[in-house]
Write a protein that holds these residues in place. Structure first.
Motif, PDB file in Angstrom:
ATOM      1  N   LYS A 163     -17.763  -2.075  38.379  1.00 41.06           N
ATOM      2  CA  LYS A 163     -17.740  -0.609  38.430  1.00 41.06           C
ATOM      3  C   LYS A 163     -16.680  -0.133  39.423  1.00 41.06           C
ATOM      4  O   LYS A 163     -16.492  -0.729  40.467  1.00 41.06           O
ATOM      5  N   GLU A 165     -16.971   2.846  40.671  1.00 45.12           N
ATOM      6  CA  GLU A 165     -17.829   3.723  41.502  1.00 45.12           C
ATOM      7  C   GLU A 165     -17.288   5.154  41.561  1.00 45.12           C
ATOM      8  O   GLU A 165     -18.029   6.101  41.374  1.00 45.12           O
ATOM      9  N   MET A 203     -20.878   6.104  40.184  1.00 45.56           N
ATOM     10  CA  MET A 203     -22.133   6.586  40.760  1.00 45.56           C
ATOM     11  C   MET A 203     -22.010   8.083  40.963  1.00 45.56           C
ATOM     12  O   MET A 203     -20.937   8.573  41.328  1.00 45.56           O
ATOM     13  N   PRO A 233     -27.207   7.443  39.246  1.00 45.84           N
ATOM     14  CA  PRO A 233     -27.267   8.275  40.451  1.00 45.84           C
ATOM     15  C   PRO A 233     -27.260   7.414  41.715  1.00 45.84           C
ATOM     16  O   PRO A 233     -27.813   6.309  41.717  1.00 45.84           O
ATOM     17  N   PHE A 234     -26.662   7.918  42.769  1.00 49.39           N
ATOM     18  CA  PHE A 234     -26.808   7.300  44.096  1.00 49.39           C
ATOM     19  C   PHE A 234     -28.243   7.531  44.572  1.00 49.39           C
ATOM     20  O   PHE A 234     -28.789   8.628  44.437  1.00 49.39           O
ATOM     21  N   ILE A 235     -28.852   6.473  45.118  1.00 51.02           N
ATOM     22  CA  ILE A 235     -30.201   6.588  45.683  1.00 51.02           C
ATOM     23  C   ILE A 235     -30.138   6.060  47.120  1.00 51.02           C
ATOM     24  O   ILE A 235     -29.757   4.899  47.338  1.00 51.02           O
ATOM     25  N   ILE A 309     -31.023  -3.213  46.102  1.00 53.93           N
ATOM     26  CA  ILE A 309     -29.837  -2.349  46.128  1.00 53.93           C
ATOM     27  C   ILE A 309     -30.200  -0.957  46.625  1.00 53.93           C
ATOM     28  O   ILE A 309     -29.525  -0.352  47.436  1.00 53.93           O
ATOM     29  N   TYR A 310     -31.318  -0.426  46.086  1.00 51.31           N
ATOM     30  CA  TYR A 310     -31.809   0.895  46.498  1.00 51.31           C
ATOM     31  C   TYR A 310     -33.324   0.883  46.301  1.00 51.31           C
ATOM     32  O   TYR A 310     -33.843   0.065  45.533  1.00 51.31           O
TER      33      TYR A 310
HETATM   34  N1  5AD Z   1     -27.909   3.802  44.627  1.00 54.99           N
HETATM   35  C1  5AD Z   1     -27.605   3.633  43.333  1.00 54.99           C
HETATM   36  N2  5AD Z   1     -26.804   2.652  42.875  1.00 54.99           N
HETATM   37  C2  5AD Z   1     -26.286   1.821  43.791  1.00 54.99           C
HETATM   38  N3  5AD Z   1     -25.461   0.792  43.655  1.00 54.99           N
HETATM   39  C3  5AD Z   1     -25.234   0.277  44.878  1.00 54.99           C
HETATM   40  N4  5AD Z   1     -25.902   0.976  45.818  1.00 54.99           N
HETATM   41  C4  5AD Z   1     -26.564   1.944  45.163  1.00 54.99           C
HETATM   42  C5  5AD Z   1     -27.411   2.991  45.582  1.00 54.99           C
HETATM   43  N5  5AD Z   1     -27.730   3.169  46.853  1.00 54.99           N
HETATM   44  C6  5AD Z   1     -24.904   0.362  42.386  1.00 54.99           C
HETATM   45  C7  5AD Z   1     -23.395   0.395  42.421  1.00 54.99           C
HETATM   46  C8  5AD Z   1     -23.001  -1.029  42.380  1.00 54.99           C
HETATM   47  C9  5AD Z   1     -24.190  -1.722  41.781  1.00 54.99           C
HETATM   48  C10 5AD Z   1     -24.343  -3.111  42.272  1.00 54.99           C
HETATM   49  O1  5AD Z   1     -25.296  -0.954  42.156  1.00 54.99           O
HETATM   50  O2  5AD Z   1     -22.903   1.074  41.274  1.00 54.99           O
HETATM   51  O3  5AD Z   1     -21.853  -1.265  41.599  1.00 54.99           O
END
Ligand code: 5AD
Length: 359
Positions: A163, A165, A203, A233-235, A309-310
């Motif tokens: 990605k 990102e 993201m 979405p970012f989490i 990851i989240y």
């Molecule tokens: N929230 C959502 N997605 C995330 N990724 C990494 N951190 C977060 C987060 N906090 C995703 C990114 C990365 C993949 C491994 O996970 O897009 O490429």
């Protein structure tokens, strides 16, 4: 207003490269009714170019070791409290066996970015999967040299996920100290050159991101003609530097997904696990707004919580006994069917070659 939306959608759909202003206008739609016009349009494009099927991918997160500093990610080296693991070759093969038994014909091998991982070890894993099972192998293990990518391709890997990102160089570089946007692009080009089916993605909710930068992400996806694109979405994760930031807006994720479908036409687009983490309803809405791929998680339960990851990751599983019947009922409820085929890229080799000229 509705006429303006429909006119803009038609322009975006028909353009060789959609205009930033048209994309930002559609990314900013707010009311349910306005968004439904966008989602229904994307759903029709999905039906025309990808059909009714929901493709299945089985993911094995075989290692959470990571040397990267990404301040949003729970696997980054900032998270000292995480216990790190790497599955053995046999554990991976047993898991692939389980997934293959469930009729899944794509395995995604994913890990953090671990410079210590021996490329020959992974090549051996790939060859062993190839020898035993007829299925597509997707890798998602980060930035590596051209030689390493070539070695894995020769061993039998078919696809690669990396990605971007964000397609904004300045946001990318500010989020990834010590990493480099140009290097990321070079990796994506190398993967394409080697004949991988390439997946990218972004993201939603990154610091500094605006609807204009998301519009540029979509233009980037179009320009690069990716085979697969994942939008999530970012989490926020409390053990990371961005732990106190606001999460990404799931409705903006849906609008980005819908526009990516309308613009890229036949790329494979999952309704992502990160989107599903906001609730099953959002996962389903993803499938009504352009998505055609479902990721099923096969990471062994003993290590699943360490692939952190989240927080609140909402996986879709298949359990040994019941499995497919509930999956079929779910697909049916969305007026879709489960597609057990291998699910190769829908892009033709010719389009891909032509698009290389733009890179
Ligand atoms: N929230 C959502 N997605 C995330 N990724 C990494 N951190 C977060 C987060 N906090 C995703 C990114 C990365 C993949 C491994 O996970 O897009 O490429």
């Amino acid at each position: 207003m509705n006429k303006q939306i429909t006119d803009t959608l038609n322009r975006v759909h028909n353009a060789l490269m959609p205009k930033t202003a048209d994309l930002t206008f559609l990314l900013s739609l707010k009311t349910k009714e306005e968004q439904q016009i966008l989602f229904r349009f994307a759903d029709q494009v999905r039906q025309k170019h990808c059909g009714k099927g929901i493709l299945l991918r089985g993911i094995i997160e075989f290692s959470n070791r990571c040397a990267n500093p990404c301040p949003y990610c729970g696997l980054s080296f900032h998270n000292h409290s995480l216990s790190r693991y790497q599955l053995s070759k046999n554990e991976i093969l047993d898991t692939v066996d389980r997934l293959h038994h469930q009729k899944i014909r794509t395995v995604i091998l994913q890990s953090g970015e671990d410079p210590q991982m021996d490329p020959d070890w992974l090549a051996d894993v790939i060859r062993s999967i190839r020898a035993r099972f007829e299925m597509a192998i997707t890798l998602s293990v980060g930035e590596k040299s051209l030689e390493t990518y070539r070695c894995w391709k020769k061993a039998g890997a078919d696809r690669y996920l990396l990605k971007i990102e964000t397609a904004s160089r300045s946001i990318y570089d500010s989020l990834h100290p010590g990493m480099n946007f140009s290097k990321r692009i070079l990796c994506l080009k190398n993967l394409t050159k080697l004949g991988y089916q390439v997946g990218c993605g972004n993201m939603i909710g990154l610091i500094g991101q605006t609807t204009a930068t998301i519009a540029r992400d979509i233009q980037f996806f179009k320009k690069m003609d990716f085979d697969m694109i994942a939008i999530g979405p970012f989490i926020p994760h409390s053990k990371t530097p961005h732990g106190q930031e606001k999460p990404g807006d799931p409705e903006l994720v849906l609008r980005t997904l819908a526009l990516t479908r309308i613009v890229t036409k036949n790329s494979h687009l999952p309704s992502t696990t990160a989107l599903a983490s906001f609730g099953n309803d959002l996962k389903n809405q993803g499938f009504l707004a352009g998505a055609n791929v479902l990721m099923l998680n096969f990471t062994p339960p003993s290590v699943l919580k360490d692939y952190d990851i989240y927080p609140g990751r909402k996986y879709t599983y298949l359990d040994e006994n019941d499995s497919s019947s509930s999956l079929h009922a779910w697909a049916d409820s969305l007026n879709r069917i489960i597609d057990y085929s291998i699910g190769n890229s829908l892009k033709s080799a010719t389009t891909q070659t032509v698009n290389q000229q733009y890179i």
